[in-house]
Write a protein that holds these residues in place. Structure first.
Motif, PDB file in Angstrom:
ATOM      1  N   ARG A   1       0.960  -1.188  -0.027  1.00 34.39           N
ATOM      2  CA  ARG A   1       0.074   0.241  -0.002  1.00 34.39           C
ATOM      3  C   ARG A   1       0.877   1.344  -0.038  1.00 34.39           C
ATOM      4  NH1 ARG A   1      -5.449  -0.838   0.806  1.00 34.39           N
ATOM      5  NH2 ARG A   1      -5.617   1.402   0.732  1.00 34.39           N
ATOM      6  N   ASP A   2       0.248   2.319  -0.327  1.00 31.15           N
ATOM      7  CA  ASP A   2       1.016   3.492  -0.458  1.00 31.15           C
ATOM      8  C   ASP A   2       0.375   4.590   0.464  1.00 31.15           C
ATOM      9  OD1 ASP A   2      -1.577   4.638  -1.374  1.00 31.15           O
ATOM     10  OD2 ASP A   2      -0.982   4.955  -3.475  1.00 31.15           O
ATOM     11  N   ASP A   3      -0.376   3.951   1.342  1.00 28.39           N
ATOM     12  CA  ASP A   3      -0.735   5.120   2.419  1.00 28.39           C
ATOM     13  C   ASP A   3      -0.758   4.374   3.753  1.00 28.39           C
ATOM     14  OD1 ASP A   3      -2.494   2.890   2.672  1.00 28.39           O
ATOM     15  OD2 ASP A   3      -4.185   3.970   1.460  1.00 28.39           O
ATOM     16  N   GLU A   4      -1.382   5.257   4.648  1.00 28.37           N
ATOM     17  CA  GLU A   4      -1.328   4.721   6.225  1.00 28.37           C
ATOM     18  C   GLU A   4      -1.657   3.464   6.747  1.00 28.37           C
ATOM     19  OE1 GLU A   4      -5.457   6.099   5.704  1.00 28.37           O
ATOM     20  OE2 GLU A   4      -3.471   6.913   4.849  1.00 28.37           O
TER      21      GLU A   4
ATOM     22  N   ARG B   1      -6.793   2.059  -5.396  1.00 25.61           N
ATOM     23  CA  ARG B   1      -5.442   1.915  -4.774  1.00 25.61           C
ATOM     24  C   ARG B   1      -5.169   0.688  -4.465  1.00 25.61           C
ATOM     25  NH1 ARG B   1      -3.051   7.188  -4.353  1.00 25.61           N
ATOM     26  NH2 ARG B   1      -4.662   8.714  -4.752  1.00 25.61           N
TER      27      ARG B   1
ATOM     28  N   ARG C   1      -0.481   0.939   5.178  1.00 24.14           N
ATOM     29  CA  ARG C   1       0.592  -0.211   4.746  1.00 24.14           C
ATOM     30  C   ARG C   1       0.983  -1.014   6.174  1.00 24.14           C
ATOM     31  NH1 ARG C   1       4.457   2.144   1.550  1.00 24.14           N
ATOM     32  NH2 ARG C   1       5.741   0.870   0.653  1.00 24.14           N
TER      33      ARG C   1
END
Ligand code: 5GP
Ligand code: MG
Length: 174
Positions: A72-75, A105, A77
Motif C-alpha cells: 500500500r502507498d498510504d497509512e 489504490r 501499509r
C-alpha cells in the motif's frame, strides 16, 4: 445511519455465477487461468468463483490469496504479509478478485504484489461492487453490481457467510 439492502443472497449468488461464465467466455475456458483474491473478503469471493468454474467447466483452477498490506502507498501499509499464493504466476491469466472497487489504490497495490511474484500473461479484475470514485486509471473486467455512491456520505457493507453469517450487500448512509 440508514442501511439499505442492495444485493440479496440470491442476487449475490447469481452475480457470481454470471461472472464465472464471463471469465470462461472471455478466456475460452480456464487454461492458464488462476484466481487471486485480495484478503479478506476478496479471498472468499475467489473461492466461490473457483467452485462455480469447477461446476460449469469440470476443471479446477488454482486459488491464491493476496495481502496488499505491504504494497500500500498510504497509512494502511503493514509489514506482515499474510499472502498465500502457492503456484507459479508466470504466463498465467490472473483473475484478481475483490469485494468493493473504490479509488483503485488497493488494486494498484495488488498489481505490485502480483508482479513481484511473477510475470503473468495478463491480469483481469473481478469485483462484486464497483462504487465509483476512481483516483487511478483502473477499471474492472467483471462486475457484480455498479453502485454509484457518495464518496464521503455513503459506504458499502459487504457481508459474506464465511465471516459475517449472511450473504448481503448494503449501502450505508453515514
Ligand atoms: P480502494 O482501494 O479502491 O479505494 O478501496 C477498495 C478496497 O477497500 C477494497 O479492498 C474494499 O474491501 C475496501 N473498500 C473501499 N470502499 C469500501 C466500501 O464502501 N465498502 C467496503 N466493504 N469496502 C470498501
Ligand atoms: Mg478489502
Amino acid at each position: 445511519m440508514v442501511r439499505i439492502k442492495i444485493l440479496s443472497e440470491d442476487e449475490i449468488r447469481r452475480s457470481l455465477m454470471r461472472i464465472s461464465h464471463e471469465i470462461l467466455e472471455r478466456n475460452k475456458g480456464v487454461d492458464d487461468v488462476v484466481l487471486v483474491g485480495i484478503l479478506t473478503r476478496g479471498a472468499f469471493l475467489a473461492d466461490r468463483l473457483a467452485r462455480n468454474i469447477e461446476l460449469i467447466e469440470g476443471k479446477k483452477v488454482e486459488v491464491g490469496y493476496l495481502d496488499v498490506g505491504p504494497y500500500r502507498d498510504d497509512e494502511k501499509r503493514t509489514d506482515v504479509d499474510r499472502s498465500s499464493i502457492n503456484f507459479d504466476l508466470n504466463g498465467k491469466i490472473v483473475i484478481l478478485t475483490d469485494d468493493v472497487l473504490f479509488t483503485g489504490r488497493t488494486v494498484r497495490a495488488a498489481l505490485d504484489g502480483i508482479m513481484r511474484r511473477g510475470r503473468p500473461k495478463s491480469v483481469q479484475l473481478a469485483v462484486l461492487v464497483d462504487r465509483g470514485h476512481r483516483e487511478l486509471p483502473i477499471r474492472p473486467d467483471f462486475v457484480g453490481k455498479n453502485l454509484p455512491t457518495s464518496k464521503t456520505r455513503e459506504k458499502v457493507k459487504v457481508c459474506l457467510k464465511e465471516i459475517d453469517g449472511e450473504d448481503a450487500v448494503y449501502i450505508v448512509r453515514l
